[in-house]
Design a protein around this motif. Sequence first.
Motif, PDB file in Angstrom:
ATOM      1  N   ALA A  14      44.899 -14.065 -22.834  1.00  0.00           N
ATOM      2  CA  ALA A  14      44.840 -14.491 -24.097  1.00  0.00           C
ATOM      3  C   ALA A  14      44.712 -13.234 -25.185  1.00  0.00           C
ATOM      4  O   ALA A  14      44.266 -12.608 -24.949  1.00  0.00           O
ATOM      5  CB  ALA A  14      43.605 -15.474 -24.471  1.00  0.00           C
ATOM      6  N   ASN A  15      45.417 -13.626 -26.426  1.00  0.00           N
ATOM      7  CA  ASN A  15      45.702 -12.639 -27.776  1.00  0.00           C
ATOM      8  C   ASN A  15      44.362 -13.273 -28.515  1.00  0.00           C
ATOM      9  O   ASN A  15      44.345 -14.349 -28.954  1.00  0.00           O
ATOM     10  CB  ASN A  15      46.973 -12.745 -28.319  1.00  0.00           C
ATOM     11  CG  ASN A  15      47.873 -12.112 -27.366  1.00  0.00           C
ATOM     12  OD1 ASN A  15      47.722 -11.181 -26.634  1.00  0.00           O
ATOM     13  ND2 ASN A  15      48.931 -12.879 -27.314  1.00  0.00           N
ATOM     14  N   ALA A  16      43.233 -12.208 -28.500  1.00  0.00           N
ATOM     15  CA  ALA A  16      42.435 -12.547 -29.565  1.00  0.00           C
ATOM     16  C   ALA A  16      42.574 -11.835 -31.131  1.00  0.00           C
ATOM     17  O   ALA A  16      43.081 -10.726 -31.185  1.00  0.00           O
ATOM     18  CB  ALA A  16      40.897 -12.088 -28.831  1.00  0.00           C
ATOM     19  N   ASP A  17      42.011 -12.395 -32.111  1.00  0.00           N
ATOM     20  CA  ASP A  17      42.166 -11.826 -33.345  1.00  0.00           C
ATOM     21  C   ASP A  17      41.399 -10.642 -33.567  1.00  0.00           C
ATOM     22  O   ASP A  17      40.178 -10.553 -32.741  1.00  0.00           O
ATOM     23  CB  ASP A  17      41.785 -12.910 -34.446  1.00  0.00           C
ATOM     24  CG  ASP A  17      42.187 -12.518 -35.849  1.00  0.00           C
ATOM     25  OD1 ASP A  17      41.285 -11.790 -36.458  1.00  0.00           O
ATOM     26  OD2 ASP A  17      43.169 -12.794 -36.423  1.00  0.00           O
ATOM     27  N   GLU A  18      41.916  -9.684 -34.364  1.00  0.00           N
ATOM     28  CA  GLU A  18      41.001  -8.451 -34.323  1.00  0.00           C
ATOM     29  C   GLU A  18      39.596  -8.557 -34.887  1.00  0.00           C
ATOM     30  O   GLU A  18      38.729  -7.708 -34.607  1.00  0.00           O
ATOM     31  CB  GLU A  18      42.007  -7.301 -35.098  1.00  0.00           C
ATOM     32  CG  GLU A  18      41.891  -7.609 -36.488  1.00  0.00           C
ATOM     33  CD  GLU A  18      42.668  -6.453 -37.625  1.00  0.00           C
ATOM     34  OE1 GLU A  18      42.715  -5.533 -36.895  1.00  0.00           O
ATOM     35  OE2 GLU A  18      43.239  -7.030 -38.577  1.00  0.00           O
ATOM     36  N   LEU A  24      41.068  -5.448 -23.459  1.00  0.00           N
ATOM     37  CA  LEU A  24      41.644  -4.124 -23.706  1.00  0.00           C
ATOM     38  C   LEU A  24      41.158  -3.734 -25.213  1.00  0.00           C
ATOM     39  O   LEU A  24      41.163  -4.635 -26.005  1.00  0.00           O
ATOM     40  CB  LEU A  24      43.210  -4.503 -23.753  1.00  0.00           C
ATOM     41  CG  LEU A  24      43.891  -4.199 -22.295  1.00  0.00           C
ATOM     42  CD1 LEU A  24      43.498  -5.199 -21.371  1.00  0.00           C
ATOM     43  CD2 LEU A  24      45.184  -4.269 -22.495  1.00  0.00           C
ATOM     44  N   PRO A  25      41.046  -2.307 -25.183  1.00  0.00           N
ATOM     45  CA  PRO A  25      40.137  -2.275 -26.615  1.00  0.00           C
ATOM     46  C   PRO A  25      41.122  -1.874 -27.724  1.00  0.00           C
ATOM     47  O   PRO A  25      40.658  -2.035 -28.799  1.00  0.00           O
ATOM     48  CB  PRO A  25      39.606  -0.803 -26.093  1.00  0.00           C
ATOM     49  CG  PRO A  25      40.588  -0.161 -24.864  1.00  0.00           C
ATOM     50  CD  PRO A  25      40.729  -1.448 -24.197  1.00  0.00           C
ATOM     51  N   SER A  26      42.617  -1.821 -27.482  1.00  0.00           N
ATOM     52  CA  SER A  26      43.432  -1.354 -28.307  1.00  0.00           C
ATOM     53  C   SER A  26      43.982  -2.546 -29.096  1.00  0.00           C
ATOM     54  O   SER A  26      43.925  -3.631 -28.533  1.00  0.00           O
ATOM     55  CB  SER A  26      44.586  -0.549 -27.867  1.00  0.00           C
ATOM     56  OG  SER A  26      45.255  -1.626 -26.760  1.00  0.00           O
ATOM     57  N   VAL A  27      44.397  -2.668 -30.392  1.00  0.00           N
ATOM     58  CA  VAL A  27      44.750  -3.757 -31.047  1.00  0.00           C
ATOM     59  C   VAL A  27      46.151  -3.508 -31.471  1.00  0.00           C
ATOM     60  O   VAL A  27      46.417  -2.471 -32.068  1.00  0.00           O
ATOM     61  CB  VAL A  27      44.064  -3.902 -32.524  1.00  0.00           C
ATOM     62  CG1 VAL A  27      44.404  -4.995 -33.166  1.00  0.00           C
ATOM     63  CG2 VAL A  27      42.280  -3.895 -32.152  1.00  0.00           C
ATOM     64  N   SER A  38      50.670  -7.734 -34.486  1.00  0.00           N
ATOM     65  CA  SER A  38      49.968  -9.294 -34.325  1.00  0.00           C
ATOM     66  C   SER A  38      48.528  -9.018 -34.827  1.00  0.00           C
ATOM     67  O   SER A  38      47.864 -10.229 -35.000  1.00  0.00           O
ATOM     68  CB  SER A  38      50.327  -9.905 -33.091  1.00  0.00           C
ATOM     69  OG  SER A  38      49.464  -8.873 -31.947  1.00  0.00           O
ATOM     70  N   ARG A  39      48.048  -7.956 -34.829  1.00  0.00           N
ATOM     71  CA  ARG A  39      46.483  -7.561 -35.301  1.00  0.00           C
ATOM     72  C   ARG A  39      45.657  -8.494 -34.179  1.00  0.00           C
ATOM     73  O   ARG A  39      44.734  -9.035 -34.585  1.00  0.00           O
ATOM     74  CB  ARG A  39      46.171  -8.202 -36.604  1.00  0.00           C
ATOM     75  CG  ARG A  39      47.066  -7.701 -37.687  1.00  0.00           C
ATOM     76  CD  ARG A  39      47.320  -6.165 -37.592  1.00  0.00           C
ATOM     77  NE  ARG A  39      46.012  -5.547 -37.594  1.00  0.00           N
ATOM     78  CZ  ARG A  39      45.983  -4.064 -37.532  1.00  0.00           C
ATOM     79  NH1 ARG A  39      47.092  -3.552 -37.288  1.00  0.00           N
ATOM     80  NH2 ARG A  39      45.145  -3.559 -37.622  1.00  0.00           N
ATOM     81  N   THR A  40      46.199  -8.526 -32.863  1.00  0.00           N
ATOM     82  CA  THR A  40      45.660  -8.915 -31.832  1.00  0.00           C
ATOM     83  C   THR A  40      45.194  -8.269 -30.601  1.00  0.00           C
ATOM     84  O   THR A  40      45.912  -6.927 -30.799  1.00  0.00           O
ATOM     85  CB  THR A  40      46.124 -10.318 -31.232  1.00  0.00           C
ATOM     86  OG1 THR A  40      47.378  -9.889 -30.771  1.00  0.00           O
ATOM     87  CG2 THR A  40      46.513 -11.273 -32.358  1.00  0.00           C
ATOM     88  N   PHE A  41      44.252  -8.260 -29.733  1.00  0.00           N
ATOM     89  CA  PHE A  41      44.014  -7.494 -28.509  1.00  0.00           C
ATOM     90  C   PHE A  41      43.922  -8.573 -27.315  1.00  0.00           C
ATOM     91  O   PHE A  41      43.773  -9.757 -27.522  1.00  0.00           O
ATOM     92  CB  PHE A  41      42.801  -6.926 -28.717  1.00  0.00           C
ATOM     93  CG  PHE A  41      41.391  -7.271 -28.931  1.00  0.00           C
ATOM     94  CD1 PHE A  41      40.675  -7.862 -28.040  1.00  0.00           C
ATOM     95  CD2 PHE A  41      41.021  -8.144 -30.170  1.00  0.00           C
ATOM     96  CE1 PHE A  41      39.447  -8.492 -27.964  1.00  0.00           C
ATOM     97  CE2 PHE A  41      39.832  -8.609 -30.275  1.00  0.00           C
ATOM     98  CZ  PHE A  41      39.138  -8.750 -29.242  1.00  0.00           C
ATOM     99  N   LEU A  42      44.176  -7.914 -26.334  1.00  0.00           N
ATOM    100  CA  LEU A  42      44.447  -8.778 -25.075  1.00  0.00           C
ATOM    101  C   LEU A  42      42.901  -9.079 -24.618  1.00  0.00           C
ATOM    102  O   LEU A  42      42.039  -8.368 -24.339  1.00  0.00           O
ATOM    103  CB  LEU A  42      45.292  -8.047 -24.250  1.00  0.00           C
ATOM    104  CG  LEU A  42      45.667  -8.856 -22.837  1.00  0.00           C
ATOM    105  CD1 LEU A  42      46.412 -10.365 -23.136  1.00  0.00           C
ATOM    106  CD2 LEU A  42      46.583  -8.112 -21.929  1.00  0.00           C
ATOM    107  N   VAL A  43      42.724 -10.300 -23.968  1.00  0.00           N
ATOM    108  CA  VAL A  43      41.446 -10.639 -23.056  1.00  0.00           C
ATOM    109  C   VAL A  43      41.927 -11.299 -21.794  1.00  0.00           C
ATOM    110  O   VAL A  43      42.896 -12.305 -21.980  1.00  0.00           O
ATOM    111  CB  VAL A  43      40.554 -11.441 -23.950  1.00  0.00           C
ATOM    112  CG1 VAL A  43      39.427 -11.985 -23.194  1.00  0.00           C
ATOM    113  CG2 VAL A  43      40.086 -10.934 -25.346  1.00  0.00           C
TER     114      VAL A  43
END
Length: 375
Positions: free
Chosen positions: A231-235, A266-269, A273-278
């Motif tokens: 999933a892509n989480a908002d920053e 994943l720590p990088s944004v 999309s201003r999201t990071f991977l979970v």
Amino acid sequence: MKRSVLTALAAASLLAAPLFLGGCGERVKPGTTEVQRPVVTGVETSPVRPVGVTGSAEMTGTVKARTISNVASKVMGAVTSIVVREGDRVKKGELLLTIDDSDLREKVRAAEAGRNEAQKALEGAKENLRLQELTYERYKKLFEGKAVSEQEFDIVTTRLNGARFDFERAGEAVKRAGAGVDEARVYRSYARVVSPVNGVVAEKKVEVGSMASPGMPLIVIEDTSSFLLEANADERLSGKIKKGMKLQVTVESLSKTFEGRVTEVLPSVDPASRTFLVKIGLKGDGLRSGQYGTVSFPVEGRSAIVVPRGAVVVKGQLEGVYAVDASGVVTYRLVRTGEGYGTDIEILSGISPGERIIVKGVDRAVDGGVIKTEK
């Protein structure tokens, strides 16, 4: 005669004037410009106040098998048979397909022939070593009896050492030849492509007759014992989602909710999309790769303006509420709504704390009307 006509016209004008004013629906008091507002009855108002809410952020993602094996070829050759199809369940070590092994069979025969030749050379070296050992023993006795010279005895000793060296070298040659046979047989075994894991055949990338080469993907096997939701989480959630955290995952196609556990963040944004991977680990019946899922992540409690959903009136593509001022005058106020909380919904902008709005009977409200309290 003219005077009578003028009198009649004046009378007609006086009679028509009240009818015209009555048709306007407004009464003007002498000396003022106040307009009579429509009276609104049968409504209920309530002041807007901030309340504490526990929010949640929603993430969307795709279900994937935790382990996806891209089975590749290790040898070059034409595919001679494929014994599985997409959707087949396979076990670890089960045959998937075969590749033409004609060249590999010849290499095995050549390696075996080389091993046999090395074995014969070893036998010859062994016989020579035995002969040299016997000769050495004879010359040793003769040398001790002063029957031969020291030089002759040294020659025999040197021959014995050489025979021992040749025997050891022939033994190493046999080992190398044996390793060559094992290697050739292993390469030949690669012509039989087997499943590396228990799972389901997700994709078949070749057909019979296709040419396989080393590293070329042939079949995709998915381990269906466990899955991941990526999933892509908002920053703004960065630093709040931790490994090991339990989250609820809803899979739309199954209409089911599963409990998942965060396995990787994943720590990088992503700057686009201003999201990071979970990655969230999942287990359960019916899960398959490619399914769409949503994750609800709880956020800390905060203060928000929340009103009943029925108080929000939609006009076209606009949303608004009916605000009531201190004089009871009703005004349709455009608002921006946010997250829903059961029968209530958050108002992000357009209304301020302390203002009154109509919460019941909004169908009776009129923009610009005035509320009259029923006795």
